[in-house]
Each structure stands twice: as C-alpha cells, then as structure tokens.
Design a protein around this motif. Sequence first.
Motif, mmCIF file in Angstrom:
data_model
loop_
_atom_site.group_PDB
_atom_site.id
_atom_site.type_symbol
_atom_site.label_atom_id
_atom_site.label_comp_id
_atom_site.label_asym_id
_atom_site.label_seq_id
_atom_site.Cartn_x
_atom_site.Cartn_y
_atom_site.Cartn_z
ATOM 1 N N LEU A 1 0.831 -1.211 0.000
ATOM 2 C CA LEU A 1 0.000 0.000 0.000
ATOM 3 C C LEU A 1 0.864 1.258 0.000
ATOM 4 C CD1 LEU A 1 -2.764 -1.064 2.561
ATOM 5 C CD2 LEU A 1 -2.975 -0.896 0.065
ATOM 6 N N PHE A 2 1.970 1.226 0.719
ATOM 7 C CA PHE A 2 2.890 2.370 0.740
ATOM 8 C C PHE A 2 3.436 2.658 -0.655
ATOM 9 C CE2 PHE A 2 7.408 3.607 0.925
ATOM 10 C CZ PHE A 2 7.273 4.881 1.457
ATOM 11 N N LEU A 3 3.875 1.622 -1.374
ATOM 12 C CA LEU A 3 4.401 1.814 -2.728
ATOM 13 C C LEU A 3 3.313 2.300 -3.678
ATOM 14 C CD1 LEU A 3 6.683 -1.350 -3.084
ATOM 15 C CD2 LEU A 3 7.438 1.033 -3.067
ATOM 16 N N MET A 4 2.148 1.713 -3.604
ATOM 17 C CA MET A 4 1.065 2.064 -4.518
ATOM 18 C C MET A 4 0.632 3.517 -4.339
ATOM 19 S SD MET A 4 -2.607 0.132 -4.954
ATOM 20 C CE MET A 4 -1.785 -1.459 -4.814
ATOM 21 N N VAL A 5 0.382 3.911 -3.098
ATOM 22 C CA VAL A 5 -0.080 5.270 -2.824
ATOM 23 C C VAL A 5 1.013 6.291 -3.136
ATOM 24 C CG1 VAL A 5 -0.875 6.831 -1.013
ATOM 25 C CG2 VAL A 5 -1.749 4.493 -1.116
ATOM 26 N N SER A 6 2.254 5.981 -2.774
ATOM 27 C CA SER A 6 3.352 6.926 -2.990
ATOM 28 C C SER A 6 3.585 7.190 -4.464
ATOM 29 C CB SER A 6 4.631 6.407 -2.327
ATOM 30 O OG SER A 6 4.471 6.264 -0.936
ATOM 31 N N PHE A 7 3.635 6.126 -5.281
ATOM 32 C CA PHE A 7 3.884 6.323 -6.711
ATOM 33 C C PHE A 7 2.683 6.952 -7.404
ATOM 34 C CE2 PHE A 7 7.646 3.799 -6.170
ATOM 35 C CZ PHE A 7 8.470 4.192 -7.217
ATOM 36 N N TYR A 8 1.479 6.673 -6.926
ATOM 37 C CA TYR A 8 0.309 7.349 -7.492
ATOM 38 C C TYR A 8 0.381 8.849 -7.213
ATOM 39 C CZ TYR A 8 -4.500 8.860 -8.201
ATOM 40 O OH TYR A 8 -5.618 9.536 -8.621
ATOM 41 N N TRP A 9 0.779 9.216 -6.006
ATOM 42 C CA TRP A 9 0.910 10.628 -5.670
ATOM 43 C C TRP A 9 2.010 11.288 -6.498
ATOM 44 C CZ3 TRP A 9 5.039 13.320 -3.417
ATOM 45 C CH2 TRP A 9 4.755 14.638 -3.052
ATOM 46 N N LEU A 10 3.144 10.593 -6.682
ATOM 47 C CA LEU A 10 4.235 11.152 -7.483
ATOM 48 C C LEU A 10 3.814 11.333 -8.936
ATOM 49 C CD1 LEU A 10 7.269 9.143 -6.040
ATOM 50 C CD2 LEU A 10 6.837 11.586 -5.780
ATOM 51 N N ASP A 11 3.113 10.347 -9.495
ATOM 52 C CA ASP A 11 2.649 10.466 -10.880
ATOM 53 C C ASP A 11 1.638 11.593 -11.022
ATOM 54 O OD1 ASP A 11 4.259 8.428 -11.745
ATOM 55 O OD2 ASP A 11 2.716 6.879 -11.601
ATOM 56 N N ARG A 12 0.749 11.714 -10.048
ATOM 57 C CA ARG A 12 -0.257 12.776 -10.104
ATOM 58 C C ARG A 12 0.405 14.148 -9.977
ATOM 59 N NH1 ARG A 12 -3.784 15.557 -6.603
ATOM 60 N NH2 ARG A 12 -5.861 15.918 -7.519
ATOM 61 N N LEU B 1 0.285 17.052 -12.889
ATOM 62 C CA LEU B 1 -0.209 18.406 -12.633
ATOM 63 C C LEU B 1 0.837 19.458 -12.984
ATOM 64 C CD1 LEU B 1 -2.097 17.899 -9.233
ATOM 65 C CD2 LEU B 1 -3.094 18.229 -11.510
ATOM 66 N N GLN B 2 2.110 19.145 -12.697
ATOM 67 C CA GLN B 2 3.172 20.077 -13.049
ATOM 68 C C GLN B 2 3.298 20.243 -14.561
ATOM 69 O OE1 GLN B 2 6.675 18.598 -11.080
ATOM 70 N NE2 GLN B 2 6.129 19.510 -9.105
ATOM 71 N N LYS B 3 3.140 19.153 -15.305
ATOM 72 C CA LYS B 3 3.198 19.248 -16.764
ATOM 73 C C LYS B 3 2.017 20.040 -17.309
ATOM 74 C CE LYS B 3 5.772 14.964 -17.595
ATOM 75 N NZ LYS B 3 5.726 13.605 -18.209
ATOM 76 N N GLU B 4 0.839 19.812 -16.744
ATOM 77 C CA GLU B 4 -0.335 20.568 -17.196
ATOM 78 C C GLU B 4 -0.191 22.052 -16.876
ATOM 79 O OE1 GLU B 4 -3.647 18.743 -15.331
ATOM 80 O OE2 GLU B 4 -3.605 16.940 -16.608
ATOM 81 N N LYS B 5 0.369 22.345 -15.707
ATOM 82 C CA LYS B 5 0.573 23.745 -15.331
ATOM 83 C C LYS B 5 1.584 24.401 -16.246
ATOM 84 C CE LYS B 5 1.728 26.650 -11.370
ATOM 85 N NZ LYS B 5 2.130 26.670 -9.934
ATOM 86 N N ALA B 6 2.655 23.652 -16.585
ATOM 87 C CA ALA B 6 3.676 24.203 -17.472
ATOM 88 C C ALA B 6 3.135 24.414 -18.881
ATOM 89 C CB ALA B 6 4.892 23.289 -17.506
ATOM 90 N N SER B 7 2.330 23.487 -19.357
ATOM 91 C CA SER B 7 1.784 23.618 -20.705
ATOM 92 C C SER B 7 0.736 24.714 -20.793
ATOM 93 C CB SER B 7 1.157 22.293 -21.148
ATOM 94 O OG SER B 7 0.081 21.939 -20.308
ATOM 95 N N GLY B 8 0.089 25.057 -19.679
ATOM 96 C CA GLY B 8 -0.941 26.087 -19.680
ATOM 97 C C GLY B 8 -0.437 27.458 -19.291
ATOM 98 N N SER B 9 0.864 27.642 -19.140
ATOM 99 C CA SER B 9 1.424 28.938 -18.756
ATOM 100 C C SER B 9 1.365 29.914 -19.917
ATOM 101 C CB SER B 9 2.884 28.750 -18.308
ATOM 102 O OG SER B 9 3.646 28.217 -19.373
ATOM 103 N N PRO B 10 1.243 31.196 -19.615
ATOM 104 C CA PRO B 10 1.118 32.199 -20.693
ATOM 105 C C PRO B 10 2.447 32.630 -21.271
ATOM 106 C CG PRO B 10 0.918 33.266 -18.577
ATOM 107 C CD PRO B 10 1.059 31.799 -18.297
ATOM 108 N N ALA B 11 3.418 31.737 -21.301
ATOM 109 C CA ALA B 11 4.719 32.090 -21.853
ATOM 110 C C ALA B 11 4.608 32.396 -23.332
ATOM 111 C CB ALA B 11 5.715 30.966 -21.614
ATOM 112 N N LYS B 12 3.816 31.600 -24.066
ATOM 113 C CA LYS B 12 3.605 31.805 -25.484
ATOM 114 C C LYS B 12 2.147 32.138 -25.705
ATOM 115 C CE LYS B 12 7.306 28.869 -27.278
ATOM 116 N NZ LYS B 12 7.616 27.730 -28.179
ATOM 117 N N PRO B 13 1.819 33.404 -26.016
ATOM 118 C CA PRO B 13 0.410 33.765 -26.201
ATOM 119 C C PRO B 13 -0.168 33.067 -27.401
ATOM 120 C CG PRO B 13 1.848 35.557 -26.890
ATOM 121 C CD PRO B 13 2.725 34.543 -26.220
#
Length: 490
Positions: free
Chosen positions: A441-452, A456-468
């Motif tokens: 359970l520790f491995l499953m929950v930890s890696f799910y949290w890391l993947d999530r 989220l970081q990739k989605e935030k980076a792709s949605g940044s207004p760096a390129k209008p």
Amino acid sequence: MAPQQPSSIEEQCEPESEEGEKLGPPSDPKHPAYNAPDGGWGWVVLFATIIVLALTLAFPSFIGIFYVDLQTEFKASNSETSWVPSIMTAALHAGGPLCSVLVERFGCRATVMFGGVLSGLGMAASSFSQSIVELYITAGVITGLGFCFSFQPAVTILGHYFVRRRPFANAMSSTGTALGLSTLPFLGDYLHKELGWRGSFLVLGAVLLNCCVCGAVMRPLKPRKAKSNTPKATKEERPKGGFLGIFKNLTSSLRRHMAFDLFCSNLRFRVFSLGITWMMLGFVVPLIYLVPYATSDGMDPSRAALLLSILGFVNIIVRPPIGVLFSLSWFKGRHIYVFSIALLLNGLSNNICCINASFPVLLMYVLTYGITMSVVGSLMFTVLMDTVEMSRFPSALGLLSIMESVTLLIGPPLAGVLVDRTGVFTYVFLVCSISVTLSALFLMVSFYWLDRRDRLQKEKASGSPAKPAVTLSTDCQYSTVPTNGDKTNT
C-alpha cells in the motif's frame, strides 16, 4: 602511464579500443561501441545467470529442512537456529559494495567464479561446525558473501547483454530462483535421509562450485572498432598518508559504489528503496518457516519439502509468460502498479496458513503465493531500471541490497522469538501478512501521488502564458510577400 582503474561495475564491463581508450557503456545503444546482441551469446549468459540465481537466491529458503537436526545437534531454540539462513541472506545482500570493488579490480567473470569458490568452501566447512556460532560464520557469513559475489555481477552483466529485450531477460533470469526452489528441496531431502545434515552440507558445498562454470561463460562484450578523440586516461592519484589516506579511499569507494546521491536526489528511487526494505521484513520469512510449520503439525518431512518444490514449479511456469506480457508497450510506466498489486495479494495470501497446517490448505497457499511471487520477482529489477538510469543501476542495486540486508537479517530471528514465546506458528504468517500488505500500500499510494504531482506540473507548465495564443482576425486583408523579381503587391 598505467590506465585509470574503472570506477564501477558498468565501467568494468565497458570495452576498450585497440589503443586502450574507453568506448563507453555497452548498454548505451547510441554509443559507437554498443554491441549488446539481445540474443546470440546473450542467451548463454542468460542461462548461466538462471543457474547462478538458482544456486544463490533460492538456497537460504530450503535450510528449514535441516532445522530439527540443527536444533537437536546444538540444543538451539527456533530463534537461534533461524539466524543461520538470516545471516546467509543478509550477507548475500550486504556484500554489494565489496562486490563492486572486486568487479572493479578483477571483472564480472572472475568475481562470479570467486563467489562460487567462496560459497562452496563455506558450505563444506559448515559440515565440520561444532557450535551454532561456527555455523553462523561458515554457512552464514562466508557462504552468504560467496552468493553475493556470484549473484550481483551476473545480474549486472545480463543488463548489458540485453537492452530491447531486457524485461523478458529479467523475467527469465528470475526463474532461476524458482528453479532452485523446485529442485533444491528434493535434493536436500534426499541428502538428509542418506547422509544427515553434515554430509548434506558437504555435498551442497560441491554443488555450489557450479557457479564457477557459470561465471566462466560470462565473457565481456566485444567492442566495435571506433575512434575516440578523448585523451588517454592518466594514472589515478590516490590519497597518501596513513589513516587519513585509508579513510579517503574508503569514502571515495563508497561514493562510486553506493548511490547515496541518487537516494537523496531521486524521490522515486527513495520511495522504492524504502518500500522494498519494508517488504523484505516479511517477504521471505514464510518460505523459511513453511516446512517447520508443516512438520510441527505431524506432516511427513518429504511432503513438507514437496510444498516448496511445488512453489518453485509454479514460478517456473508463470514467470516466462509474465515476462512476455509485461514487455508490451502498454505496461510501460505501469510496472510499479502491477508490482504493488501483486505484492498486496502476496501479503494477503499468508493468511491462508492461519486456517490449519493440512496439506490441502498449504497447497492452496503455495499456489497463491507462487503466482504472486512470480509477478513480484519478475518486475522487481525492471521497476528499479525504470526508476534509475541504467548507468546508475549497479550502484542503486548495491544501496538497495544494503538496505534490504537489515530487514532480511532481523526478520527470521524476530519470527523465531515469536514462535519460542507463543509456541504458535500461525502468528508468524499473520505478522508477515500485515508487514507485506502495508509495504504494498505504501508503494502504490506513494507512486500514485508522485505520478499525479508530475502530471499536474506538466499541465501547469503547458498552460502557462509564456507563449500567447495566435488569433486570426476576420477583417485582415491578404497581401502577397514580395519575392525576387516581384515588387508589386496585390
């Protein structure tokens, strides 16, 4: 000047050009020296690795066949007797850094052969032990270190021979443990009846010498001819001066062969290492206490040994198709979740032993345990290779082995104390079930949290207004761009 000594297992396996220049790790397909065949002689190396794993990783699990004789001979308790396979298993994993030093100096092939000699001599010497402490040293420390020197270089050189088919090769090599579990109990039971425990240990020492034959066929990869502009390495400057020099050499060797920096910087590797260390507290204990548990309820020792053999045969049948299945592209990035689910089911399967110690119940247990163990064993090295770069795999494996050795060392003796104080074997399987289940359970929950978090970081980076965003207005007028010979616009 003398060439610089390689600093790790993978560098020892690196080829050199005719001028003595390093061409890089053969596991890197982008390098001109890359010559991993993914077949050919690699199949011979794979077969040799299977035999090595059968004679090393599976060996401590069937020592339970000789438990009663050892207790009678040395008047030892369950806890004292359980230290023999415990020390053996701990030395098998804890000798990783020392094994890396030997590989650095002598190479993978020679280290595997030396491990075969050491384990054979240790097991043969244990047949002359006059006290349980002597058995700890001979069968525990010496034999366990021999197992380490044979096991780790064999797994490492296999990773250099296979790249594209690496998941399949790892799954096939893991059948070596299953092969040992299915054959060694039969051999041990036969030798026990014919020769007693001392004669059995002497013969088993001779059997372990076959690791030398397996090591002999693990030849280094041949380089392709390539030119390099890298200047020749100069002789390594070694620190001088008594104790300070020895200390600096030791710390430098630990940096090279232990992935402390990787443990601090790579969160996924840190989580995986902690989860595996937690898992090992109760993962192998049921295999050690299965035969004593069955015989304590009146089962014939031969039928009890048959249970371990059935467990091995289940692994032999299940692991090859699992290796093919998990090589599919769909499982890429999902190996850790399959591993965690299999580990969860493996931990829960220990509760079956709490029903009773009859042969049908224990047969159902070994079938369930064997299937889940096959998935765990097939994916463990694959998940580690997915977590770290292959160039850091040997040092990561060394650190992981050191961490595992702590829980592998204390797990069986703690179980022995529990049996000595309660007289009930089922408590051992219940505690192991809780420990392994929580680690899954520790491995499953930890890696799910890391993947999530990463998603989220990739989605935030792709949605940044760096390129209008570019918008097209409908009232724009079209005009041609002037080219050579065309100076008018329309």
